[in-house]
Each structure stands twice: as structure tokens, then as C-alpha cells.
Design a protein around this motif. Sequence first.
Motif, PDB file in Angstrom:
ATOM      1  N   ILE A   1       6.873  40.296-149.398  1.00  0.00           N
ATOM      2  CA  ILE A   1       6.846  41.469-148.870  1.00  0.00           C
ATOM      3  C   ILE A   1       7.883  42.261-149.541  1.00  0.00           C
ATOM      4  CG2 ILE A   1       7.521  42.871-146.739  1.00  0.00           C
ATOM      5  CD1 ILE A   1       5.818  40.694-145.122  1.00  0.00           C
ATOM      6  N   GLN A   2       7.405  43.594-150.215  1.00  0.00           N
ATOM      7  CA  GLN A   2       8.401  44.322-150.748  1.00  0.00           C
ATOM      8  C   GLN A   2       9.002  45.247-149.927  1.00  0.00           C
ATOM      9  OE1 GLN A   2       9.314  44.455-154.361  1.00  0.00           O
ATOM     10  NE2 GLN A   2       8.546  42.239-154.070  1.00  0.00           N
ATOM     11  N   THR A   3       8.279  46.058-149.053  1.00  0.00           N
ATOM     12  CA  THR A   3       9.020  47.150-148.086  1.00  0.00           C
ATOM     13  C   THR A   3       8.638  46.514-146.464  1.00  0.00           C
ATOM     14  OG1 THR A   3       8.864  48.592-149.854  1.00  0.00           O
ATOM     15  CG2 THR A   3       9.017  49.360-147.738  1.00  0.00           C
ATOM     16  N   GLY A   4       9.372  46.693-145.863  1.00  0.00           N
ATOM     17  CA  GLY A   4       8.874  46.400-144.252  1.00  0.00           C
ATOM     18  C   GLY A   4      10.395  46.112-143.601  1.00  0.00           C
ATOM     19  N   GLN A   5      10.071  45.299-142.386  1.00  0.00           N
ATOM     20  CA  GLN A   5      11.032  44.936-141.535  1.00  0.00           C
ATOM     21  C   GLN A   5      10.794  43.638-140.938  1.00  0.00           C
ATOM     22  OE1 GLN A   5      10.705  47.902-138.513  1.00  0.00           O
ATOM     23  NE2 GLN A   5      10.001  46.455-137.063  1.00  0.00           N
ATOM     24  N   VAL A   6      11.817  43.059-140.537  1.00  0.00           N
ATOM     25  CA  VAL A   6      11.628  41.706-139.808  1.00  0.00           C
ATOM     26  C   VAL A   6      12.411  41.340-138.519  1.00  0.00           C
ATOM     27  CG1 VAL A   6      13.764  40.579-141.068  1.00  0.00           C
ATOM     28  CG2 VAL A   6      11.913  39.142-140.160  1.00  0.00           C
ATOM     29  N   THR A   7      11.950  41.175-137.723  1.00  0.00           N
ATOM     30  CA  THR A   7      12.348  40.825-136.281  1.00  0.00           C
ATOM     31  C   THR A   7      12.732  39.563-136.030  1.00  0.00           C
ATOM     32  OG1 THR A   7      11.233  42.943-135.310  1.00  0.00           O
ATOM     33  CG2 THR A   7      12.042  41.248-133.976  1.00  0.00           C
TER      34      THR A   7
ATOM     35  N   ASN B   1      18.109  39.493-130.106  1.00  0.00           N
ATOM     36  CA  ASN B   1      17.033  40.009-131.081  1.00  0.00           C
ATOM     37  C   ASN B   1      17.862  40.967-132.024  1.00  0.00           C
ATOM     38  OD1 ASN B   1      16.012  42.120-129.538  1.00  0.00           O
ATOM     39  ND2 ASN B   1      14.865  40.649-128.567  1.00  0.00           N
ATOM     40  N   LEU B   2      17.240  41.035-133.166  1.00  0.00           N
ATOM     41  CA  LEU B   2      17.609  41.758-134.277  1.00  0.00           C
ATOM     42  C   LEU B   2      16.396  42.282-135.188  1.00  0.00           C
ATOM     43  CD1 LEU B   2      20.283  39.456-135.930  1.00  0.00           C
ATOM     44  CD2 LEU B   2      20.647  41.607-134.235  1.00  0.00           C
ATOM     45  N   THR B   3      16.424  43.463-135.621  1.00  0.00           N
ATOM     46  CA  THR B   3      15.304  43.822-136.778  1.00  0.00           C
ATOM     47  C   THR B   3      16.168  44.579-137.870  1.00  0.00           C
ATOM     48  OG1 THR B   3      14.052  44.546-134.497  1.00  0.00           O
ATOM     49  CG2 THR B   3      13.343  45.170-136.742  1.00  0.00           C
ATOM     50  N   ILE B   4      15.625  43.815-138.718  1.00  0.00           N
ATOM     51  CA  ILE B   4      16.291  44.376-140.337  1.00  0.00           C
ATOM     52  C   ILE B   4      15.165  45.030-141.084  1.00  0.00           C
ATOM     53  CG2 ILE B   4      17.702  43.565-142.149  1.00  0.00           C
ATOM     54  CD1 ILE B   4      18.713  41.163-140.077  1.00  0.00           C
ATOM     55  N   PRO B   5      15.564  46.200-141.705  1.00  0.00           N
ATOM     56  CA  PRO B   5      14.399  46.500-142.752  1.00  0.00           C
ATOM     57  C   PRO B   5      14.655  45.633-143.853  1.00  0.00           C
ATOM     58  CG  PRO B   5      15.851  48.347-142.122  1.00  0.00           C
ATOM     59  CD  PRO B   5      16.423  47.174-141.326  1.00  0.00           C
ATOM     60  N   ILE B   6      13.596  45.726-144.645  1.00  0.00           N
ATOM     61  CA  ILE B   6      13.294  45.148-146.070  1.00  0.00           C
ATOM     62  C   ILE B   6      13.013  46.231-147.091  1.00  0.00           C
ATOM     63  CG2 ILE B   6      11.791  43.614-147.316  1.00  0.00           C
ATOM     64  CD1 ILE B   6      10.855  42.271-144.497  1.00  0.00           C
ATOM     65  N   ALA B   7      13.990  46.097-148.181  1.00  0.00           N
ATOM     66  CA  ALA B   7      13.691  46.889-149.236  1.00  0.00           C
ATOM     67  C   ALA B   7      13.729  46.279-150.431  1.00  0.00           C
ATOM     68  CB  ALA B   7      14.919  48.020-149.142  1.00  0.00           C
ATOM     69  N   ALA B   8      12.715  46.508-151.561  1.00  0.00           N
ATOM     70  CA  ALA B   8      12.955  46.312-152.671  1.00  0.00           C
ATOM     71  C   ALA B   8      12.768  44.373-152.789  1.00  0.00           C
ATOM     72  CB  ALA B   8      14.168  46.411-153.630  1.00  0.00           C
ATOM     73  N   GLY B   9      11.847  44.111-151.900  1.00  0.00           N
ATOM     74  CA  GLY B   9      11.886  42.656-151.640  1.00  0.00           C
ATOM     75  C   GLY B   9      13.040  41.905-150.691  1.00  0.00           C
ATOM     76  N   ARG B  10      14.068  42.297-150.578  1.00  0.00           N
ATOM     77  CA  ARG B  10      15.184  41.753-150.025  1.00  0.00           C
ATOM     78  C   ARG B  10      15.371  42.550-148.439  1.00  0.00           C
ATOM     79  NH1 ARG B  10      19.005  39.972-154.551  1.00  0.00           N
ATOM     80  NH2 ARG B  10      20.573  40.465-152.701  1.00  0.00           N
ATOM     81  N   LEU B  11      16.315  41.781-147.828  1.00  0.00           N
ATOM     82  CA  LEU B  11      16.815  41.988-146.342  1.00  0.00           C
ATOM     83  C   LEU B  11      17.863  43.337-146.867  1.00  0.00           C
ATOM     84  CD1 LEU B  11      17.725  38.817-144.889  1.00  0.00           C
ATOM     85  CD2 LEU B  11      15.670  40.332-144.394  1.00  0.00           C
ATOM     86  N   ALA B  12      17.632  44.431-146.108  1.00  0.00           N
ATOM     87  CA  ALA B  12      18.679  45.527-146.478  1.00  0.00           C
ATOM     88  C   ALA B  12      19.745  45.596-145.603  1.00  0.00           C
ATOM     89  CB  ALA B  12      17.805  46.895-146.048  1.00  0.00           C
TER      90      ALA B  12
ATOM     91  N   MET C   1      -4.563  55.064-139.970  1.00  0.00           N
ATOM     92  CA  MET C   1      -4.213  53.682-140.281  1.00  0.00           C
ATOM     93  C   MET C   1      -2.695  53.655-140.397  1.00  0.00           C
ATOM     94  SD  MET C   1      -4.871  51.513-143.956  1.00  0.00           S
ATOM     95  CE  MET C   1      -6.479  52.320-144.160  1.00  0.00           C
ATOM     96  N   LEU C   2      -2.145  52.450-139.888  1.00  0.00           N
ATOM     97  CA  LEU C   2      -0.677  52.318-140.028  1.00  0.00           C
ATOM     98  C   LEU C   2      -0.138  52.517-141.232  1.00  0.00           C
ATOM     99  CD1 LEU C   2       0.029  49.583-137.426  1.00  0.00           C
ATOM    100  CD2 LEU C   2       0.875  51.923-137.088  1.00  0.00           C
ATOM    101  N   ARG C   3       1.113  53.065-141.376  1.00  0.00           N
ATOM    102  CA  ARG C   3       1.766  53.301-142.507  1.00  0.00           C
ATOM    103  C   ARG C   3       3.141  53.139-142.311  1.00  0.00           C
ATOM    104  NH1 ARG C   3       3.400  58.899-143.340  1.00  0.00           N
ATOM    105  NH2 ARG C   3       2.435  60.038-141.768  1.00  0.00           N
ATOM    106  N   GLN C   4       3.961  52.916-143.357  1.00  0.00           N
ATOM    107  CA  GLN C   4       5.614  52.686-143.173  1.00  0.00           C
ATOM    108  C   GLN C   4       6.298  53.628-144.063  1.00  0.00           C
ATOM    109  OE1 GLN C   4       6.532  48.966-144.116  1.00  0.00           O
ATOM    110  NE2 GLN C   4       6.042  48.893-146.092  1.00  0.00           N
ATOM    111  N   ALA C   5       7.508  53.823-143.827  1.00  0.00           N
ATOM    112  CA  ALA C   5       8.355  54.730-144.854  1.00  0.00           C
ATOM    113  C   ALA C   5       9.879  54.403-144.521  1.00  0.00           C
ATOM    114  CB  ALA C   5       8.190  56.202-144.386  1.00  0.00           C
ATOM    115  N   GLN C   6      10.698  54.600-145.515  1.00  0.00           N
ATOM    116  CA  GLN C   6      11.953  54.091-145.297  1.00  0.00           C
ATOM    117  C   GLN C   6      12.892  55.250-145.878  1.00  0.00           C
ATOM    118  OE1 GLN C   6      13.861  50.420-147.434  1.00  0.00           O
ATOM    119  NE2 GLN C   6      12.495  49.449-145.638  1.00  0.00           N
ATOM    120  N   GLU C   7      13.912  55.338-145.109  1.00  0.00           N
ATOM    121  CA  GLU C   7      14.913  56.586-145.235  1.00  0.00           C
ATOM    122  C   GLU C   7      16.317  55.970-145.469  1.00  0.00           C
ATOM    123  OE1 GLU C   7      14.269  60.078-145.498  1.00  0.00           O
ATOM    124  OE2 GLU C   7      12.166  59.546-145.573  1.00  0.00           O
TER     125      GLU C   7
END
Lengths: 140, 140, 140
Positions: free
Chosen positions: A34-40, A101-112, C1-7
Motif C-alpha cells: 500500500i503506497q497511500t492510505g491509513q492503518v488503524t 486505538n490509533l490511526t496513522i496515515p501511510i505516505a510513499a509506502g511508509r507510516l507517516a 466510488m470511494l477515493r482518498q487524498a492526503q494533505e
Amino acid sequence: MLRQAQEQITIATRGRGFYEFTEEVGTRLRALRIQTGQVTLHLQHTSASLVIQENADPEVRRDFERFFARLVPDGDTLFEHTAEGDDDMPAHVRTALTAVNLTIPIAAGRLALGTWQGIYLWEHRTAPHRRSVVLHFIGE
Amino acid sequence: MLRQAQEQITIATRGRGFYEFTEEVGTRLRALRIQTGQVTLHLQHTSASLVIQENADPEVRRDFERFFARLVPDGDTLFEHTAEGDDDMPAHVRTALTAVNLTIPIAAGRLALGTWQGIYLWEHRTAPHRRSVVLHFIGE
Amino acid sequence: MLRQAQEQITIATRGRGFYEFTEEVGTRLRALRIQTGQVTLHLQHTSASLVIQENADPEVRRDFERFFARLVPDGDTLFEHTAEGDDDMPAHVRTALTAVNLTIPIAAGRLALGTWQGIYLWEHRTAPHRRSVVLHFIGE
């Protein structure tokens, strides 16, 4: 297209203290590509916490223990729920004062995470426990 | 394909104390037929909290009340914001020390909570209030 | 459809205190034209917090400072990690007692906050800092 994945991490603690597992979350993330996203992260217990704290100086974690031992002393006569030991109710209070619980963004394939941030399981019971963390990834 | 849904739960409190609503979140989840995913709970107030805590022994919640009553006493002369009552500023502090939002993974069509975990609204004001929680589901 | 964005939002603090940035998150959200969804905010530091608190009365924030100054005093002799200043370890403890990440639902194109809720960066160090918050949006 957005997709999701769920993982589980088990951490065997040796009693009260901090157990870093940033690298294990990163390993799961890389396998999922996963390159961009988030993990809970969700800890399935009520007497241990998940915290993001400084991973540079171990003195920081020792000071945390000292502070919480003073704020929520084991064996405090205030507490009536003592059947499971004099560290049990303090463990519940420490958990409520921090987080499970924690939610952390993922950017460039890494935890942000920031430069000094590490992800820790904070065990509040004095005896060893097996602790389960559910990881839910969303991203692409 | 991932989809989302939003729900709202209103909880009428009878004043300070814990109000479990795990089952109500589960009912909404089953109606949505999400098998894998996550749900975010957001409480729209600044003087009550969302906490995940032990749902087995009610003594635990009474000890929580005793601990927080000592830590953040009503009518503490430290506080200057007293226009809304001597429990108002303590309620804001209790809220900051705990949380107003939580994110919980969903696995096999159920909340991935631990065996002893329940979801509670913790009312910090002494008078009854109507509290609103927004639930945001993502999953498939 | 779901999409995402990071700022990313950078906040220049003038030392200890509350810095509201609700409006800046709202501006990013409107530009993304997400109607329904959620946003995760993650602060990339271990000595400042993200909190949702009352944005009506500034006295509330002053009382917060007074309470935390008493609960976790600068220069407390309990602490051994003092190399970075006598406000450094208290800043870490204040951070653990609050939060570094939040997730807020989005409804009708707006943050689903309550009437009195504002999003604040709470700077715990006495010196000015540049603080970085990663925003991860998911929605449609």
C-alpha cells in the motif's frame, strides 16, 4: 482503487513497561504494497495501551513509568475492584488516560510518523501477558 | 468494492456515569452487512467521552468515578470558567484526558473488540444530557 | 466510488498554548469536494497534542493550562530526562495524556463536529515550534 486488509500482531509482554512494535507494523505494510492510505491499530485489552512516543531516549519511558506510578498508585485504597490484584484497577485507569486505538496515515509506502515517533504497546499489569493488536489497512 | 455508511446514535444520560452502547453499534453494523472494515465513532460534545473499558464488573466503573473525582474535583478553585456550574470545567478536563473519537476494526461481520471490551459513553456533567455520536463505517 | 487524498498542515506555535485550526481543515475539505467520508489527523510530534475542545470561551483553555501545569509540573524532580529542558518530559507526559491522532466523520461536505467543538493543536513546549499535521481523507 481503494482496498483494505486486516492483520493481527501478538505481543508477549514481560510485565509492566513499553514494547515498541513500529517495525512489525512496517513489515506488514510493505508486504501489502500500500503506497497511500491509513492503518488503524486496535488493542483488544482494557489493561494495556497503545501510545506513540519518543523512541530515541529510554529515559523517557522510565520517567513515564515513574509519573504514572505516582498518579495512579498500585494498591491505592480508593479502589474497591481489587480481586484481580492491586495493579489491576490502576491498569484500567492508565488505559483510559491513554488510548487503545490509533490511526496513522501511510505516505510513499511508509507510516507517516514523525522522526522521533515510535509505536508502543504499554503494558500496565505487572505480570507477563499476551496482547493482541488488530491492524486494519485501507489504501492503494 | 469498499463502501461507506453513516449513522447517528443519540444517548439520553441521567447525569454523570457510564452508558454502554456496544450492542447498538453492533445492531447498526449487522443491518449494513459489512463483513470486513472499520467504524469510526465521534462524540459531538466537549464534556463527555467515548471509552472502551471492561464490561464485566460494574465496580470498575465506580472506581473510575472515584479516581476522576479525586483527580479533577468539582468546584476546584483553580478553575475560573465556572459560569456553567462547578462540574463544567472538570467535565472538559476529563474529556481531554480520555477521548471523543474511536476507530474499531470490523472482522467477520462483528466489531473486533476483545472479550472484555465494551464501548461506553462517559457522561461527565452531573445533570442529564442528550449526547450525539456519529458512526462512520467503511468496509465491504 | 470511494477515493482518498492526503494533505499536510504546518502550524508555527509561539510556545505553550492552544492553536485552533478547524477552519484550515475545512478549507482543505471543501477543495477536495468530499461530501461524505472521514478525515484522520496525525500530529508528527511527541511533545504537542491534537485535541477537540470548546471553542466558545477562551477561559476554558486557560483553565486547561492551569490544570496541566499542576498535574505535570515543569521541573518536577521525579523526572530524569531533563537534557532538553525542564518542560520537555512534562510535554511528553501531557501528550500521552491527550492524543496525537483524531478521526472525524464528514457529512454534507462538512466536518461532523458538534456546535462547540474546535480542533486544536496544543503546544506543550514553552519555546516556539513548527508542528506538522498529516491529514488523510477518505470519502466520495
